[in-house]
Design an enzyme around this catalytic site. Sequence first.
Site, PDB file in Angstrom:
ATOM      1  N   LYS A 116      13.623 -29.042  -2.751  1.00  0.00           N
ATOM      2  CA  LYS A 116      13.022 -29.281  -1.440  1.00  0.00           C
ATOM      3  C   LYS A 116      13.274 -30.697  -0.922  1.00  0.00           C
ATOM      4  CE  LYS A 116       9.355 -25.815  -1.865  1.00  0.00           C
ATOM      5  NZ  LYS A 116       9.823 -25.218  -3.107  1.00  0.00           N
ATOM      6  N   GLU A 200       3.724 -33.710   1.230  1.00  0.00           N
ATOM      7  CA  GLU A 200       3.826 -33.477   2.662  1.00  0.00           C
ATOM      8  C   GLU A 200       2.480 -33.711   3.312  1.00  0.00           C
ATOM      9  OE1 GLU A 200       5.026 -29.481   3.364  1.00  0.00           O
ATOM     10  OE2 GLU A 200       7.154 -29.860   3.004  1.00  0.00           O
ATOM     11  N   HIS A 235      -1.712 -19.902  -0.601  1.00  0.00           N
ATOM     12  CA  HIS A 235      -0.294 -20.066  -0.310  1.00  0.00           C
ATOM     13  C   HIS A 235       0.537 -18.822  -0.609  1.00  0.00           C
ATOM     14  CE1 HIS A 235      -1.285 -24.248   0.273  1.00  0.00           C
ATOM     15  NE2 HIS A 235      -1.728 -24.349  -0.953  1.00  0.00           N
ATOM     16  N   ARG A 297      17.791 -16.474  -0.371  1.00  0.00           N
ATOM     17  CA  ARG A 297      17.738 -15.114  -0.919  1.00  0.00           C
ATOM     18  C   ARG A 297      17.152 -14.196   0.136  1.00  0.00           C
ATOM     19  NH1 ARG A 297      12.222 -14.920  -1.517  1.00  0.00           N
ATOM     20  NH2 ARG A 297      11.190 -16.829  -2.194  1.00  0.00           N
TER      21      ARG A 297
END
Length: 651
Positions: A116, A200, A235, A297
């Site tokens: 990431k 983040e 999440h 994917r």
Amino acid sequence: MIKSLLIANRGEIACRIVRTARAMGIRTVAVYSDADAKALHVRQADQAVHIGPSPARESYLVAEKIIAAAKATGAEAIHPGYGFLSENADFAQAVIDAGLVWVGPRPESIRAMGLKDAAKARMIAAGVPVTPGYLGEDQSPERLRSEADAIGYPVLIKAVAGGGGKGMRRVDAAADFDDALASCQREAASSFGDDRVLLEKYILSPRHIEVQVFGDSHGNVVHLFERDCSLQRRHQKVIEEAPAPGMDEATREAICAAAVRAAKAVDYVGAGTIEFIADASEGLRADRIWFMEMNTRLQVEHPVTEEITGQDLVEWQLRVASGEVLPKRQDELSINGWAMEARLYAEDPAKDFLPSVGRLDFFDIGEEHLVRIETGVALGGEISPFYDPMIAKIVSHGGSRASAARTLRTACHNTIIAPVKTNAAFLARCLSAPDFLDGDLDTGFIGRHETALTGPGTPSQAVVESAAMAVLYDEMGDAESVQLWRYESRREPRPYPGSAWRSLAGFRANASPRMRIGLRHDGQSYVLHRPVEKSARLSTIIKGDQILVTDMGESFLFRRERTDGAAGASVADGAILAPMPGRITAIEASAGDTVVKGQRLVTLEAMKMEHGLVAPFDGIIAELNATADAQVSEGTLLVKVERAARNNPSP
């Protein structure tokens, strides 16, 4: 075109790939672990190869075994599905080096977007907006804590190699950062073999918007519009839909164009998803949407894109992997209607969504003629503790958002599964919530409404009376011939030929005053001493001594019980048992320690999630039977807490 295909996955995605491959005339090879020897994907494929023990790290995650299986069966290509090795660049390269076709993006594209922090840096260079955060190499707790303080709370800790909601923690205050970081790193190391994280800024009114992209080896890249995946719990996505509610054409054009730029920046080939986070506090606006990550994917929620575009994305994957150009140009793609997908999980919402395992003795997903069902299990199948507990994806399509929601809600209401617990009623409540129907949602929706959405978890009087009525009728009738019957709910009837209850509409039981019906559900006994009047008409199945009553998607399994005996003994106060099979990942107390109510004592990892087991009250640890890294069975006594003696003053 590829002629033979090995599917390096299991469950519903393996079955999904088999279906398209068969329609294209492609021979399929399944792989399976010990736990999946009788699984549906094994039965559906043309050939199947055993690759090892039940734990994924000894079977589905062993690249050498999968490649060997492909070579042994003469498969030309390998499709990884999603999860497991699907985003492992080394596996993709090994497949290619073995002379096989890899049905997925190039290994270098996976590497570019798989981490990431590196992906965000590349997106910044490509002019794609990203959320504020920390992507640095220094992973010391001190540096991470300092960066979190600088970003400002709340912050989100995310595993660099993460996905599927694993290795992710929201932290609201500096005092909670260290514990959250340690937990996140443990889960990341366990799930991905990499404990690095990034930080983040946490958006307080976030919407999760993602764009389906597709590229071919001829330099073409298109998007297939957006999906909204904002309904999440911890999440993990729960309900997805396409298109996104409240998305205007200008914002759609901006976000989809950014997604195509992102894919082109890594020379992308195959199916991929660009995930964005939107600040929805003022509605969806192009200048308030930021890149989060790319999933290299096929996504779990790809069916909603297929439903609104009329395209088969697995077929696209196989054609692109065979060297063909994309089946459609951008100007040939359009949105038709609305689609929604609900993830039906084996879990108990009334017990904090604890995963549920076991045999599917009752299995009927409602409204099969109106919805699309993607599943990897069938009646009599097993939900294993070794893998993700998703039972099925239920997908609806309609001319409007309201129509799609209504159809999906009805299907969830009429789903009958037992003794495994499911979230069917929870899904139906989500789909009925006024705010959801108004499109007023963000990723905190479920958390704000969780009490109302989870339900009581205990049978109502109407449910108990329905079970008792079933027993009474069975005892009045021919028990040998009435082994499996169902009364269909009057609220949402479906024809069911031969239903024994049809002749009893409006029937009132006037049995002997001596009638005693004993039932047992989840350790609780119910004894009815008098005739019952059917106060509600609920879906009911009787099978031997088992009586299953379903009320708006919530299934309650009763057993007949003698009415002259005592109820079974319960676990003593203070005994902390393993709620499911799993592995002990952390022990946070010792025998003899003084503990307080709610203090975490043991961490159990099961179904790829961490579960903290806490002290039920203030006391002292009298027994500690847990051992780090040990596998334990459901019901194993891990810790025994005794209440602390009270210090009474002397008279």
